[in-house]
Write a protein that holds these residues in place. Structure first.
Motif, PDB file in Angstrom:
ATOM      1  N   LYS A  61       0.248  45.565  33.916  1.00 14.94           N
ATOM      2  CA  LYS A  61       0.026  45.424  35.362  1.00 14.94           C
ATOM      3  C   LYS A  61      -1.358  45.927  35.762  1.00 14.94           C
ATOM      4  N   LYS A  64      -3.898  43.282  35.659  1.00 13.71           N
ATOM      5  CA  LYS A  64      -3.857  42.409  36.827  1.00 13.71           C
ATOM      6  C   LYS A  64      -4.442  43.104  38.061  1.00 13.71           C
ATOM      7  N   ASN A  65      -4.052  44.384  38.263  1.00 14.82           N
ATOM      8  CA  ASN A  65      -4.500  45.117  39.451  1.00 14.82           C
ATOM      9  C   ASN A  65      -5.991  45.411  39.414  1.00 14.82           C
ATOM     10  N   GLU A  67      -8.317  43.589  37.803  1.00 12.09           N
ATOM     11  CA  GLU A  67      -8.997  42.395  37.279  1.00 12.09           C
ATOM     12  C   GLU A  67     -10.444  42.313  37.767  1.00 12.09           C
ATOM     13  N   PHE A  99      -7.545  39.118  28.370  1.00 14.20           N
ATOM     14  CA  PHE A  99      -7.664  39.539  29.764  1.00 14.20           C
ATOM     15  C   PHE A  99      -8.992  39.165  30.405  1.00 14.20           C
TER      16      PHE A  99
END
Length: 791
Positions: A61, A64-65, A67, A99
């Motif tokens: 996560k 994603k947070n 990015e 990523f």
């Protein structure tokens, strides 16, 4: 997946961290260039706001947070100016987690379509753990272990063509730290691991799961190496043994060329060049097409190619292309054979490349497409890099074919049986060694001492009489036909010469009835060819005789120039009997060889004869026992019964009904055999042993003492021997086969008339029991079987 270590067994506990990259930026803060310093401070400020980016994390996560922040940190390594050109990713090693990626990589994956799963082509799952351990050995312990090998992704493009991307890893931003779980690796451990790459349990013992901390990330740079990989795939496909016999071979070949040329709609074919006949031929043994030949099996090269393309392939050894078949056809019509051939097959564009070496053309590689312009002289240049491998493969194939031809010749035309091949090989090696060392090289005599012989034959009874009857019937039919034509000629125009021909024909017909001599056939044949034919050539001009002579000539066989009806039936019968009996014997021989190796040879005469020799000198090993001789003798007797059965079950299929009789010759003393180089076959060696050959050649014509009855008889097996112990031995075998319903109970023991220099021979005769068909459960004697078959 919330934790990157979920469902992964690895010596690593993985953490995404940018610490090593941030350390580079800490150095850049000291740089004299203010722009570089400003950029470095910006990156470090972001990192200080989010300490987990330096300390490391396992929660997906966070990727994603953070990015946006990660993108800024990686901006220098993923230049915006190159993002549409470079194929690049940032990822966790030994993991499919990516990523950060360049735009071009993003587009490539998007084009591959939904459901596409990115996997490293040549890194098997079972080796991932071990490869990770080798990284630790180098990184933490300083061992110089070269484990590097190229890794690839296979990703389809928009046209469904597989493209290959080579992966280059940058591991500058990684840290590997042993935990308290990690055993200390010693030199002894390292040396043990060097010899046990595939022993996963040993590697796990030295590097337990999660015993090392991995902090950081790797940058993967990828390069499109489709052309190089296609060339490599061509080499691999052509090098494989038995590759061309695989049903999938051509489809694999199509895929390789589709990747190389970047065209989905192509097919590949081959035409092999036959230099002796100057023809193109289909490749046999492969499901390959030939687009130059179409459905024709073979064709003269000049009928397939125009003079220009013929010269291009044969003289210049250069490829040529036809980019638009329909356009070319509209321009030249049917004048150019290859264009006409392609058009009939619906082909719109094509490339033809010569498969040639310094000795000349060996074949043609054909690439075709159902779309115009797809194949042309420009993309034909891509073949330059792969043609040498195709040439090498064809050269190797030709050598293999020559070796196969030689092997077949040896098998079919010589007597070098596999059981004795080792001895020939040994002598050949000695010959080569002597020759190369400058000594006088000679192939030493091949002799096998102390071997026991076995001989048997299934002979066609009355074959000479049957051929004479067939010959007389053919001659009678032809003489009557000739006589009738001359009678008709006499009616049309009376000439004394016609009477003379009629008289001569009648004279020959009477001779056929009363005294058919050895040279009668030759005399009558000469009469037909040298006397009758010249007259018939003249009489064909007479309208009333033309049809009769045409009918006469239609009955004449073109090869032998005489009527060949009944003799043909006889010859075909003999040939089929020999073929079927030899084939059955060969098949049964495979079982016998599996029991114990021995020498075997067979001959087709008026029937099938076979020789076998068994002994320690043949097998090369000290394993021979007389038990194997007795076993082979029983096997031989049983197989002779089976061959008799098989013959009478198929007798009705033959043009002429003939009978057979079987015989076995027993010789209880070991002898020597040697290979006669001039005759290319084995024969008995020495004067004493020659007695065996004399008996073998004459015994089937021997009579029972005091009678005119031959020892061999239809419906019976005759076992000829000279020693009482042989009689006792074979009576045991007969009793056993009687119990198995192979033989009847009518055993008789007879004495044979003396042969030249051979006396004291006896024979056991016993009737064979037959079945009408393979599935028939009833047993018949020969007479019973004949009645049943005629019923």
């Amino acid at each position: 997946m919330t934790d990157i270590n979920e469902n992964i067994e690895s010596p690593f506990k993985l953490k995404v961290s940018f610490n090593k990259l941030l350390e580079y930026y800490e150095d850049l803060v000291k740089n004299e260039d203010k722009t570089i310093v400003a950029k470095a401070k910006r990156v470090l400020n972001i990192a200080s706001e989010y300490p987990e980016l330096r300390d490391g994390f396992t929660n997906t996560k966070i990727l994603k947070n953070r990015e946006k922040e990660i993108s800024i940190i990686l901006q220098d390594t993923f230049s915006p100016l190159l993002t549409k050109n470079e194929i690049k990713t940032a990822s966790v090693p030994f993991h499919n987690l990516i990523f950060n990626k360049s735009e071009r990589f993003r587009d490539i994956i998007k084009t591959a379509g939904k459901g596409f799963e990115l996997k490293i082509k040549n890194m098997p799952e079972e080796y991932r753990y071990i490869i990770a351990c080798t990284v630790i050995l180098n990184f933490c312990y300083g061992f110089n272990l070269n484990f590097r090998r190229p890794f690839y992704y296979e990703i389809p493009d928009a046209n469904g063509i597989m493209r290959y991307y080579k992966i280059m890893y940058n591991a500058d931003f990684c840290e590997i730290i042993p935990t308290e779980k990690a055993p200390k690796i010693t030199v002894e451990d390292y040396e043990e691991l060097l010899d046990n790459f595939e022993n996963l349990e040993l590697w796990k013992e030295k590097f337990p799961p999660n015993s090392y901390l991995f902090k950081g990330f790797v940058i993967s740079n990828m390069f499109d190496v489709t052309d190089d990989q296609s060339i490599s795939n061509v080499k691999s496909t052509l090098i494989k043994d038995e590759a061309c016999k695989d049903d999938t071979f051509m489809e694999d070949f199509y895929e390789i060329f589709r990747s190389l040329l970047g065209i989905n709609d192509i097919k590949v074919g081959f035409s092999i060049y036959n230099n002796e006949e100057h023809t193109f031929e289909h490749v046999y043994g492969v499901t390959a097409s030939s687009f130059l030949l179409g459905n024709v099996e073979k064709e003269n090269c000049h009928n397939v190619l125009c003079s220009w393309s013929h010269n291009r392939l044969f003289k210049e050894h250069k490829y040529f292309s036809i980019s638009d078949v329909d356009k070319a056809y509209n321009k030249v019509g049917d004048c150019i054979p290859q264009i006409n051939i392609l058009r009939k097959q619906g082909i719109k564009s094509a490339i033809f490349a010569p498969i040639a070496n310094e000795d000349g053309l060996m074949g043609v590689l054909e690439i075709v497409s159902n779309r115009p312009k797809e194949l042309n002289s420009v993309n034909a240049n891509k073949l330059e890099d792969i043609m040498p491998y195709i040439v090498s493969a064809v050269e190797r194939s030709k050598v293999e074919e020559e070796n196969l031809v030689e092997a077949i010749i040896q098998k079919e035309c010589t007597s070098i049986h596999p059981s004795v091949h080792w001895r020939f090989e040994k002598e050949a090696k000695a010959f080569i060694k002597d020759e190369m060392s400058g000594k006088e090289a000679r192939f030493r005599k091949i002799v096998f001492d102390d071997v026991y012989p076995l001989y048997g034959q299934i002979d066609i009874k009355g074959s000479s009489e049957a051929r004479n009857l067939a010959t007389k019937e053919d001659l009678r039919l032809q003489l009557n036909a000739v006589k009738n034509i001359f009678k008709k000629a006499q009616e049309i125009k009376a000439l004394p010469i016609y009477d003379q021909f009629i008289f001569q024909a009648n004279n020959y017909l009477n001779g056929l009835k009363e005294h058919f001599q050895v040279d009668s056939e030759q005399q009558i044949t000469s009469f037909f060819i040298n006397e009758v034919e010249p007259v018939f050539a003249h009489l064909r001009e007479v309208k009333e005789l033309n049809e009769l002579i045409e009918t006469y000539h239609a009955s004449i066989d073109g090869k032998v120039e005489v009527l060949y009806k009944h003799r043909k039936g006889y010859d075909e019968t003999i040939a089929r009997i020999n073929q079927e009996m030899a084939s059955l014997l060969d098949k049964k021989q495979e079982e016998a060889q599996a029991m114990y190796p021995h020498f075997f040879e067979r001959f087709k005469t008026d029937g099938v004869e076979h020789n076998m020799y068994i002994g320690e000198s043949i097998t090369k090993e000290k394993s021979f026992n007389l038990l194997y001789l007795y076993n082979l003798r029983l096997w031989q007797l049983q197989v002779m019964c089976e061959m008799e059965n098989a013959y009478y079950q198929m007798q009705s299929e033959f043009p002429i009904s003939l009978d057979v009789a079987s015989m076995i010759l027993v010789f209880n003393q070991p002898l020597s055999i040697s290979f006669r180089m001039d005759e290319k076959q084995f024969d008995v060696d020495g004067t004493y042993n020659a007695r065996y050959e004399i008996v073998k050649k004459r015994v089937d014509k021997a009579f029972i003492k005091g009678t005119n009855e031959r020892v061999t008889q239809k419906g019976k097996i005759s076992i000829v021997y000279s020693q009482k112990q042989d009689e006792v031995e074979y009576m045991r075998y007969i009793k056993f086969l009687q119990d198995k319903n192979y033989l009847d109970n009518d055993i008789e023991i007879v004495e044979l008339q003396d042969l030249q220099a051979v006396t004291g021979l006896k024979a056991i005769r016993v009737s064979v029991l037959y079945h009408k068909t393979e599935n028939d459960k009833l047993f018949y004697t020969y007479d019973d079987l004949m009645k049943e078959l005629k019923a």
